[in-house]
Enzyme design. Structure first.
Site, PDB file in Angstrom:
ATOM      1  N   SER A  34      -9.852  -0.445   7.297  1.00 33.07           N
ATOM      2  CA  SER A  34      -9.254  -0.230   5.976  1.00 33.07           C
ATOM      3  C   SER A  34      -8.571  -1.445   5.356  1.00 33.07           C
ATOM      4  O   SER A  34      -8.250  -1.419   4.171  1.00 33.07           O
ATOM      5  CB  SER A  34      -8.265   0.934   6.024  1.00 33.07           C
ATOM      6  OG  SER A  34      -8.944   2.152   5.907  1.00 33.07           O
TER       7      SER A  34
ATOM      8  N   LYS B 282       0.853  -1.202   0.000  1.00 32.30           N
ATOM      9  CA  LYS B 282       0.000   0.000   0.000  1.00 32.30           C
ATOM     10  C   LYS B 282       0.880   1.239   0.000  1.00 32.30           C
ATOM     11  O   LYS B 282       1.885   1.291   0.741  1.00 32.30           O
ATOM     12  CB  LYS B 282      -0.905  -0.036   1.240  1.00 32.30           C
ATOM     13  CG  LYS B 282      -1.968   1.060   1.308  1.00 32.30           C
ATOM     14  CD  LYS B 282      -2.832   0.888   2.567  1.00 32.30           C
ATOM     15  CE  LYS B 282      -3.942   1.926   2.675  1.00 32.30           C
ATOM     16  NZ  LYS B 282      -4.763   1.734   3.898  1.00 32.30           N
TER      17      LYS B 282
ATOM     18  N   SER C 216      -9.701   1.814   3.043  1.00 33.97           N
ATOM     19  CA  SER C 216      -8.826   2.529   2.143  1.00 33.97           C
ATOM     20  C   SER C 216      -7.813   1.643   1.405  1.00 33.97           C
ATOM     21  O   SER C 216      -7.219   2.106   0.435  1.00 33.97           O
ATOM     22  CB  SER C 216      -8.070   3.608   2.912  1.00 33.97           C
ATOM     23  OG  SER C 216      -7.205   3.012   3.869  1.00 33.97           O
TER      24      SER C 216
END
Ligand SMILES: [Mg+2]
Ligand SMILES: [Zn+2]
Lengths: 502, 514, 93
Positions: free
Chosen positions: B177, B78, B153
């Site tokens: 997330s 990420k 996210s």
């Protein structure tokens, strides 16, 4: 609040206004940079004078993702200060974020302490004039220093008129201890005394050199006035930018009549921050009210609370050196010195240690004190030396004191010897021998000198014999002058009286 | 030879060890897959193809020296974990050109294990969002239906794994997330106990809630990846020594396991399809020997409000460092520093980030601290106590991960509150710092449904074991077809709302691996 | 109830430039979110201590030992403006 004789107040405490007497109420916030090897929250070296931005890391540059970790030594040093100020160290303390934007603050928050500081409720006793005063300490907490801002373009070094600013992050993150007093300081002069003696204390603790030029100690003051003898607190103003003890006193001395003037004219003092301008000796408001900071403190989630193990705190307490105030009392008692002398000698730790090393040689403590405060201190000041440095060792000064005490050299000759000890880096006895500075008490040697002086001053002989006995002093002086101060005054007196009376 | 849609890390490792495939071939399979589908999925912000190819070849060549359980396995990271020499943007314009000078500890641990990094995955800007529509660069699509969101996210990481663009991935979880996108994309995702994985180098959103964790194709892989990133880090004062090592799960039965189903989680807005899959999974747990009982976490409805004070408050300070002084975007031609700050931040942050900075700043500002932040902290205590009480009765808590399956792109973009509700089942575990994991438990209308286990602090092995047994019994093998794109794109409307920074929406960052 | 002036004040504190239309939109959104958040006031929390941190650990420190940091080049690499090896910022104003 004052210790000692609270009823007797120095005249300098009272500000005489048009409508009566006023007194000042002063508090200080003092920031001390600690002499740790590394910064407060990262492992970058704390340095002075290196090229810009050569001691940084992701943490002190506030790069994304970097996290703080507390420097254990900084905690220890801060605890030393807190304990020396007689504070209570609660079992835990907590770091908070203090939020505001400024280019020297890379995270846009300072990691500081807020409602659970390292230490609270202390006090500091200090001398002001002949009075021993006590100032309560509200809190002692830990935080990190800002980076260095250099204002460039326009008028160099000033914010106003500069075209841009440069940031050097070498200093950013240096461990700071903030000491906040209660408003117990009764005059600008006392504020200065407080700070000077607090600085001596911190140096003594070995946690900071408190170098003033490098800004290792910095302070803000808050001040209000009230009718003399009242116990209410007026609205206070905060004074900033006083980077010397003198400026602190000056700034407070200029703020006092300003506040008194406002109040006597029926106005109210506005709570504001004032900036001291050393060039004009006056203060100007720093920022308007609507710009007032809202720091939005909240607990720093990147750090866990610090637990202060009581046993460890006691260890730190036990390791504290003798503090200046206690040492002054001890010196007065142990060495029979006056309070005033004891404060000069025992205040600064290095001088106290030097003095005790002199006394340890077995010489008379009072005489040793005279020489330490007199010739030795003058020599340090002239040469810009710290006590204990230079060629005058405690052993040599003790040897000189012994020569004086034993009457081997006169006091005035001893001053010559002292000068030559520095120039020639030699033992006092060797200097006395080499330069023939020993005392002359042999009447066979002094007789001809006395005869010569008497013969050379007939009119004074006339006066003496006419009954003006005090002229004797004149003759003694002439003999001393002729012998370079080496003549034994007792022998000279005896010989002179014989010559003049006879 | 390599089916990137199905291959697990465990299987990939066996292929490597058996010499059936090299790390270079394995890596190339993923890079080829990325090349084939990435223009439809947009899972990555940056694909470090050259680096990955070079490094995998090096691992093959120096196999003797570069051995280890993870050596040669490709991974996606990420883009809110800093990687030295590889741009890290947090999907924000304000970091569009940021080249990190160090590497996040979790990533560093994997690099030290000779893992091959494929690239940096997309996210909601600064991890603020539940749909990956708030990215400053591109909207990631759900591989199961390209007209829907992948969740967020960590939507890029979840979509990459689901679309076969990554073997596995790292994500971060502040309020769900990792778990919510894992649920919406039909993969496994785990948020470890707070403190288990170092946060050093994870660009902070809400420091007291953030944790890094794995997104994988199986519970076994999840455990394998987790065990290599946990551990106390001297650079993170909030990291701890794991009480026990992470074990690779092997349980097939759940005999004696007491599972609590919080009635409050099922009360609010759970879609019928999600509820049905969840109830089937609960029935399976019973078949495996577990005992499911209804429990109560009475302060659940207050968790969301508390979270939406605590997280923005911490974020408002964490994001204050993006000021245009030391790195990142700086607004041009500002005459004074305050204007420079205001314009840099006004232009650099997208609308959701601004919204949260505003809420957080407001909640901490003079006069409001006690009413908002102080109160939220006390509610947080109540939420923690709820869990403590329940874990006196049961071993694990189970719930749907997300109340709904993937929703259409743009459907909630205009309504922040509707978006916030996506995390109602995941947020309490962050507030309490507990380990929580999501596994796929079937499909509803062709879209994956996630099943969540939450355990007591540091009960990762228990959570992983239970999830492994349930996963095996569920036998979820469906894979996405990357369809539905045209339908979604034509009904768009969401696309614009999903491009928070306007013209920057499709511009990839310039940075490359060096 | 939060108004546009509050929003402007908070934006100023946060050093966040908002366009006029953003101020209006933000005011409405914040009002709705805060109304939802106000649900917390239903609870009597007077006797509940705050949780700042879920960890039980305390007193994590490091030893005072210097470790290598960044070179000056690394420190300045990402800087938008550099003069004399320092980060340059516009005047303080
Ligand atoms: Mg301070
Ligand atoms: Zn540093």
């Amino acid at each position: 609040m004052t210790g000692g004789d609270a009823a007797v107040r120095g005249a300098d405490r009272i500000v005489r206004g048009m409508r009566g007497d006023w007194e000042a109420v002063i508090g200080l916030e003092v920031h001390v940079e600690l002499d740790t090897a590394t910064k407060m929250f990262c492992s970058c070296a704390v340095t002075k004078g290196d090229p810009p931005n050569t001691h940084t890391c992701p943490v002190c540059l506030a790069h994304p993702g970097a996290l703080p970790v507390v420097n254990q030594r900084a905690v220890e040093y801060a605890t030393r200060i807190a304990l020396a100020l007689d504070c209570t160290v609660p079992p835990r303390n907590v770091f908070h974020r203090k939020n505001y934007f400024y280019p020297d603050l890379p995270k846009a928050y300072q990691i500081s302490q807020y409602d659970e500081p390292l230490a609270v409720d202390g006090c500091f006793d200090y001398w002001s004039g002949d009075e021993k005063l006590r100032c309560r300490i509200d809190r002692v907490h830990m935080e990190e220093d800002a980076a260095k801002l250099i204002h460039a373009g326009g008028e160099t070094g000033r914010i106003t008129g500069s075209e841009y600013s440069l940031v050097d992050f070498n200093r950013g993150g240096t461990p700071l201890v903030e000491i906040v007093t209660e408003p117990d300081i009764p005059s600008p002069a006392a504020a200065r005394d407080f700070l000077q003696q607090l600085r001596e204390l911190v140096i003594e603790l070995g946690v900071s050199e408190c170098n003033m030029e490098e800004g290792q100690v910095r302070w803000d003051a808050n001040i209000s006035v009230r009718p003399a003898g009242s116990s209410t607190l007026g609205t206070r103003t905060e004074l900033k930018n006083m980077n010397s003890f003198r400026f602190l006193q000056q700034a407070l001395e200029s703020e006092l009549p300003r506040q008194v003037g406002i109040l006597e004219a029926g106005g109210t003092v506005e709570q504001e921050t004032l900036h001291f301008d050393p060039e004009t000796g006056t203060t100007t408001p720093l920022r308007s009210k609507e710009e007032a900071h809202d720091y939005r403190y909240f607990p720093e989630p990147d750090l866990v609370p610090l637990a202060m193990d009581p046993a460890w705190v006691e260890e730190v307490r036990a390791s504290l050196p003798e503090l200046p105030l206690a040492r002054v009392a001890r010196f007065a008692e142990q060495y029979g010195l006056s309070r005033a002398d004891a404060r000069v000698i025992a205040g600064p730790g290095a001088l106290a240690r030097f003095y005790e090393a002199v006394v340890a040689q077995g010489v008379d403590p009072k005489l040793a004190a005279n020489w330490t405060m007199g010739e030795y201190l003058a020599h340090l000041n002239a040469a810009g030396l710290e006590p204990g440095h230079g060629h005058v060792t405690p052993e040599r000064l003790a040897a000189l004191v012994r020569l004086v005490a034993d009457g081997v050299v006169s006091t005035s000759a001893a001053k010559d010897v002292f000068t030559k000890m520095i120039e020639e880096r030699a033992e006092p006895a060797a200097i006395v021998a080499k330069h023939g500075l020993g005392r002359i008490s042999d009447s066979a040697a002094l007789g001809p000198v006395v005869a010569e002086v008497v013969a050379a001053n007939p009119s004074q002989v006339e006066q003496y014999r006419g009954g003006k006995r005090q002229v004797l002093g004149f003759f003694v002086g002439q003999v001393m002058k002729a012998t370079g101060g080496r003549a034994d005054p007792a022998v000279v007196n005896e010989l002179l009286q014989k010559a003049l009376d006879g | 030879m390599v089916d990137t849609m199905r291959l697990t890390a465990r299987e990939a490792k066996k292929l490597l060890v058996d010499g059936e495939v090299s790390s270079a071939e394995l890596t190339k399979a993923y890079l080829d897959r990325i090349a084939a589908v990435e223009d439809r999925v947009h899972a990555y912000i940056l694909v470090t193809a050259d680096n990955a190819a070079k490094y995998s070849t090096k691992v093959d060549r120096e196999m003797q020296a570069m051995r280890g359980p993870l050596a040669g396995l490709p991974i996606a990271v990420k883009d809110n974990m800093v990687t030295e020499g590889v741009t890290t943007t947090c999907a924000s314009r304000i970091l569009h050109n940021y080249m990190p000078v160090y590497t996040a500890t979790a990533v560093r641990r994997l690099w030290d294990d000779h893992v091959v990094m494929l690239g940096k995955t997309n996210l909601d800007e600064f991890a603020m969002g539940s749909s990956t529509e708030n990215s400053g660069f591109a909207v990631t699509r759900n591989p199961w239906d390209l007209g829907t969101v992948p969740g967020g996210s960590s939507g890029g990481s979840a979509a990459a794994v689901a679309a076969g663009e990554a073997l596995w991935a790292l994500g971060s979880d502040t309020g769900g997330s990792i778990r919510q996108p894992a649920a919406l994309c039909g993969v496994v995702g785990m948020k470890p106990t707070y403190g288990l994985v170092s946060r050093y180098g994870l660009v902070a959103f809400a420091s007291s809630l953030d944790q890094i964790g794995p997104l994988t194709r199986s519970v076994h892989d999840c455990a394998l990846l987790l065990r290599h990133i946990v551990g106390k880090d001297p650079r993170d004062a909030t990291s701890v020594v794991a009480p026990a090592p992470i074990e690779l799960p092997s349980a097939e039965r759940l005999d004696g396991l007491r599972v609590g189903i919080p009635r409050e989680y099922l009360a609010a807005g759970i879609e019928p399809g999600v509820r049905a899959r969840f109830e089937e999974a609960v029935a399976l747990i019973e078949e495996l020997g577990g005992r499911c009982v209804e429990v109560s976490l009475p302060h659940t409805e207050y968790a969301l409000p508390a979270y939406y004070i605590i997280a923005p408050a911490e974020a408002s300070a964490n994001l204050a460092r993006f000021d245009g002084v030391r790195y990142g975007y700086r607004a041009a031609d500002a005459d004074d520093v305050v204007t420079m700050y205001e314009r840099t931040r006004g232009e650099g942050f997208g609308p959701e980030v601004k919204r949260r900075i505003m809420i957080g700043t407001y909640a901490l500002s003079a006069g409001y601290y006690e009413a908002y932040y102080g109160r939220a902290q006390r509610v947080r205590t109540l939420v923690r106590r709820d869990f403590t009480d329940v874990f006196g009765e049961v071993d694990l808590v189970a719930s749907p991960t997300s109340p709904t399956v993937a929703f259409p792109v743009g459907a909630r973009a205009a309504d922040p509150l509707a978006m916030y509700v996506s995390d109602v089942c995941t947020i309490p575990a962050n507030l309490a710092g507990l380990p929580a994991l999501s596994i796929p438990c079937g499909l509803s209308d062709g879209l994956p449904v996630g099943f969540q286990f939450v355990g007591p602090a540091f009960s990762e092995n228990r959570v992983l074991d239970a999830a492994h047994a349930l996963e095996t019994a569920l036998g979820f093998t469906a894979t996405p077809s990357l369809g539905g794109a045209e339908a979604a794109l034509s009904q768009s409307g969401g696309a614009e709302a999903a491009s928070p920074t306007g013209d920057a929406a499709s511009a990839p960052p310039e940075g490359t691996a060096s | 109830m939060i108004g546009e002036d509050d929003v402007r004040h908070v934006a100023r504190l946060a050093r966040l430039h908002l366009e006029q239309d953003e101020v209006g939109r933000m005011t409405g959104e914040l009002a709705r979110i805060l109304a939802h958040i106000d649900k917390m006031s239903e609870l009597d929390i007077s006797a509940v201590p705050p949780t700042a941190h879920v960890l039980d650990v305390v007193g994590v420190t490091r030893s005072d030992r210097v470790e290598p940091g960044l070179s000056r080049e690394e420190a300045l690499r990402n800087a938008p403006a550099v003069v004399d090896d320092c980060f340059r910022v516009p005047k303080m104003g």
